[in-house]
Design an enzyme around this catalytic site. Sequence first.
Site, PDB file in Angstrom:
ATOM      1  N   LYS A 295      39.680  61.931  36.524  1.00 24.35           N
ATOM      2  CA  LYS A 295      39.772  63.118  37.394  1.00 24.35           C
ATOM      3  C   LYS A 295      40.112  62.772  38.843  1.00 24.35           C
ATOM      4  CE  LYS A 295      36.599  65.916  34.630  1.00 24.35           C
ATOM      5  NZ  LYS A 295      35.336  66.650  34.590  1.00 24.35           N
TER       6      LYS A 295
ATOM      7  N   ASP B 123      35.654  72.932  36.660  1.00 23.08           N
ATOM      8  CA  ASP B 123      34.290  72.621  36.199  1.00 23.08           C
ATOM      9  C   ASP B 123      33.249  73.551  36.830  1.00 23.08           C
ATOM     10  OD1 ASP B 123      34.920  70.608  34.422  1.00 23.08           O
ATOM     11  OD2 ASP B 123      34.664  68.992  35.893  1.00 23.08           O
TER      12      ASP B 123
HETATM   13  P1  NAP Z   1      30.388  59.726  36.083  1.00 29.69           P
HETATM   14  O1  NAP Z   1      31.254  60.029  37.238  1.00 29.69           O
HETATM   15  O2  NAP Z   1      30.561  58.444  35.348  1.00 29.69           O
HETATM   16  O3  NAP Z   1      28.868  59.782  36.635  1.00 29.69           O
HETATM   17  C1  NAP Z   1      27.809  59.445  35.773  1.00 29.69           C
HETATM   18  C2  NAP Z   1      26.489  59.866  36.391  1.00 29.69           C
HETATM   19  O4  NAP Z   1      25.453  59.624  35.431  1.00 29.69           O
HETATM   20  C3  NAP Z   1      26.101  59.055  37.643  1.00 29.69           C
HETATM   21  O5  NAP Z   1      25.369  59.888  38.515  1.00 29.69           O
HETATM   22  C4  NAP Z   1      25.208  57.955  37.041  1.00 29.69           C
HETATM   23  O6  NAP Z   1      24.282  57.410  37.964  1.00 29.69           O
HETATM   24  C5  NAP Z   1      24.467  58.755  35.998  1.00 29.69           C
HETATM   25  N1  NAP Z   1      23.889  57.927  34.932  1.00 29.69           N
HETATM   26  C6  NAP Z   1      24.581  57.263  33.950  1.00 29.69           C
HETATM   27  N2  NAP Z   1      23.702  56.638  33.130  1.00 29.69           N
HETATM   28  C7  NAP Z   1      22.445  56.926  33.589  1.00 29.69           C
HETATM   29  C8  NAP Z   1      21.140  56.568  33.156  1.00 29.69           C
HETATM   30  N3  NAP Z   1      20.939  55.782  32.079  1.00 29.69           N
HETATM   31  N4  NAP Z   1      20.086  57.047  33.866  1.00 29.69           N
HETATM   32  C9  NAP Z   1      20.273  57.829  34.948  1.00 29.69           C
HETATM   33  N5  NAP Z   1      21.490  58.199  35.408  1.00 29.69           N
HETATM   34  C10 NAP Z   1      22.568  57.749  34.736  1.00 29.69           C
HETATM   35  O7  NAP Z   1      30.461  60.874  34.969  1.00 29.69           O
HETATM   36  P2  NAP Z   1      30.782  62.427  35.236  1.00 29.69           P
HETATM   37  O8  NAP Z   1      32.241  62.649  35.196  1.00 29.69           O
HETATM   38  O9  NAP Z   1      30.017  62.835  36.453  1.00 29.69           O
HETATM   39  O10 NAP Z   1      30.166  63.134  33.951  1.00 29.69           O
HETATM   40  C11 NAP Z   1      28.762  63.270  33.774  1.00 29.69           C
HETATM   41  C12 NAP Z   1      28.515  63.953  32.437  1.00 29.69           C
HETATM   42  O11 NAP Z   1      28.875  65.332  32.525  1.00 29.69           O
HETATM   43  C13 NAP Z   1      29.354  63.342  31.308  1.00 29.69           C
HETATM   44  O12 NAP Z   1      28.485  62.985  30.239  1.00 29.69           O
HETATM   45  C14 NAP Z   1      30.346  64.423  30.943  1.00 29.69           C
HETATM   46  O13 NAP Z   1      30.626  64.442  29.551  1.00 29.69           O
HETATM   47  C15 NAP Z   1      29.611  65.696  31.370  1.00 29.69           C
HETATM   48  N6  NAP Z   1      30.558  66.789  31.717  1.00 29.69           N
HETATM   49  C16 NAP Z   1      30.557  67.949  30.987  1.00 29.69           C
HETATM   50  C17 NAP Z   1      31.436  68.990  31.302  1.00 29.69           C
HETATM   51  C18 NAP Z   1      31.447  70.262  30.501  1.00 29.69           C
HETATM   52  O14 NAP Z   1      32.426  71.020  30.557  1.00 29.69           O
HETATM   53  N7  NAP Z   1      30.390  70.605  29.756  1.00 29.69           N
HETATM   54  C19 NAP Z   1      32.337  68.853  32.367  1.00 29.69           C
HETATM   55  C20 NAP Z   1      32.309  67.661  33.113  1.00 29.69           C
HETATM   56  C21 NAP Z   1      31.421  66.636  32.765  1.00 29.69           C
HETATM   57  P3  NAP Z   1      24.690  56.153  38.888  1.00 29.69           P
HETATM   58  O15 NAP Z   1      25.439  56.731  40.047  1.00 29.69           O
HETATM   59  O16 NAP Z   1      23.399  55.549  39.251  1.00 29.69           O
HETATM   60  O17 NAP Z   1      25.551  55.252  38.045  1.00 29.69           O
END
Ligand code: NAP
Length: 279
Positions: free
Chosen positions: A67, A103
């Site tokens: 993204k 989003d």
């Molecule tokens: P991202 O940029 O990789 O960010 C991941 C986030 O999760 C960071 O804040 C990370 O913390 C945290 N994290 C990962 N593993 C963790 C753990 N074991 N314990 C605590 N925190 C943890 O990913 P993203 O793009 O933000 O997406 C996040 C989630 O939202 C994804 O699973 C995605 O599938 C979902 N999503 C859903 C939709 C929908 O339409 N429903 C849309 C967008 C995203 P750190 O900063 O400490 O690494």
Amino acid sequence: MSTPRYVVLGHPIEHSLSPQIHRAFAQQLNIDLNYDKIDVAPEDFAAFWHDGEGRDLAGANVTFPLKQLAFELVDETDQEALEAGAVNTIVRRDDMLIGHNTDGVGLLTDLLKNLQLPVNGQRLLLIGAGGAARGVLGPLLREGPAELVIANRTLSKAEALFERFRGKAPMCISALDQLGSAGEFDGIINATSLGYSTDGDDSSSDAEVTLPECVLKNTSWCYDLNYGKAALPFLDWASHAGCAKVHDGLGMLVEQAAESFRYWHGRSPQTGEIIAQFR
Ligand code: NAP
């Protein structure tokens, strides 16, 4: 003339429901649709658009981890994409690529319209500070929460997000392990990927949510941006802690897709029946 081609791009991408959702919209509205999924690694993303299949696309959805690269690629963005620094929908208009971020609209439509969960005047906890949190924070703040606390495992990323949106509404940050002293929240949104394992499976056996139960009161709601097995660690924690209103992100997924569909085709599908179908 051949049917314009749309795709969803991500890495990995095999689990994406976007093709089925967009085909269901197209069927509902009687639109001829050519939409599939393509795995593109981040290092290949720019070349895909400049020299590869991207040159012939009418539009694309872009998902993890592309993204921010999409934001850098496009010629123009709308306000939501600019604010988030991330693009999840690309529209080709003449020779220009226009970037949108749907989003936030997706989440707010699901919370406010589908689930009737209040945001205005509420004390909210947003867990996570990655791309998804960036996409939903601006639209959430515009709804006028009483206060929004951003908590993240890596505190420096919560700080960066706070700085990006500073002054738009009452906000503060917390480390995940300091939430015991953060008080109670009306609504808690999980925007982390903790339910995913790194091997591409959609559930992680060792994923564990260690939030203190004192962040919940008996009227709180909990919402996970994830859906399916990836949402279970957080939603199970919430249910076991006594929260009666727990929701996964399937509705948001369908609503953000509907907004992309509207940008491409100028028509809005009825999302309720599609959410029920995919549920
Ligand atoms: P991202 O940029 O990789 O960010 C991941 C986030 O999760 C960071 O804040 C990370 O913390 C945290 N994290 C990962 N593993 C963790 C753990 N074991 N314990 C605590 N925190 C943890 O990913 P993203 O793009 O933000 O997406 C996040 C989630 O939202 C994804 O699973 C995605 O599938 C979902 N999503 C859903 C939709 C929908 O339409 N429903 C849309 C967008 C995203 P750190 O900063 O400490 O690494």
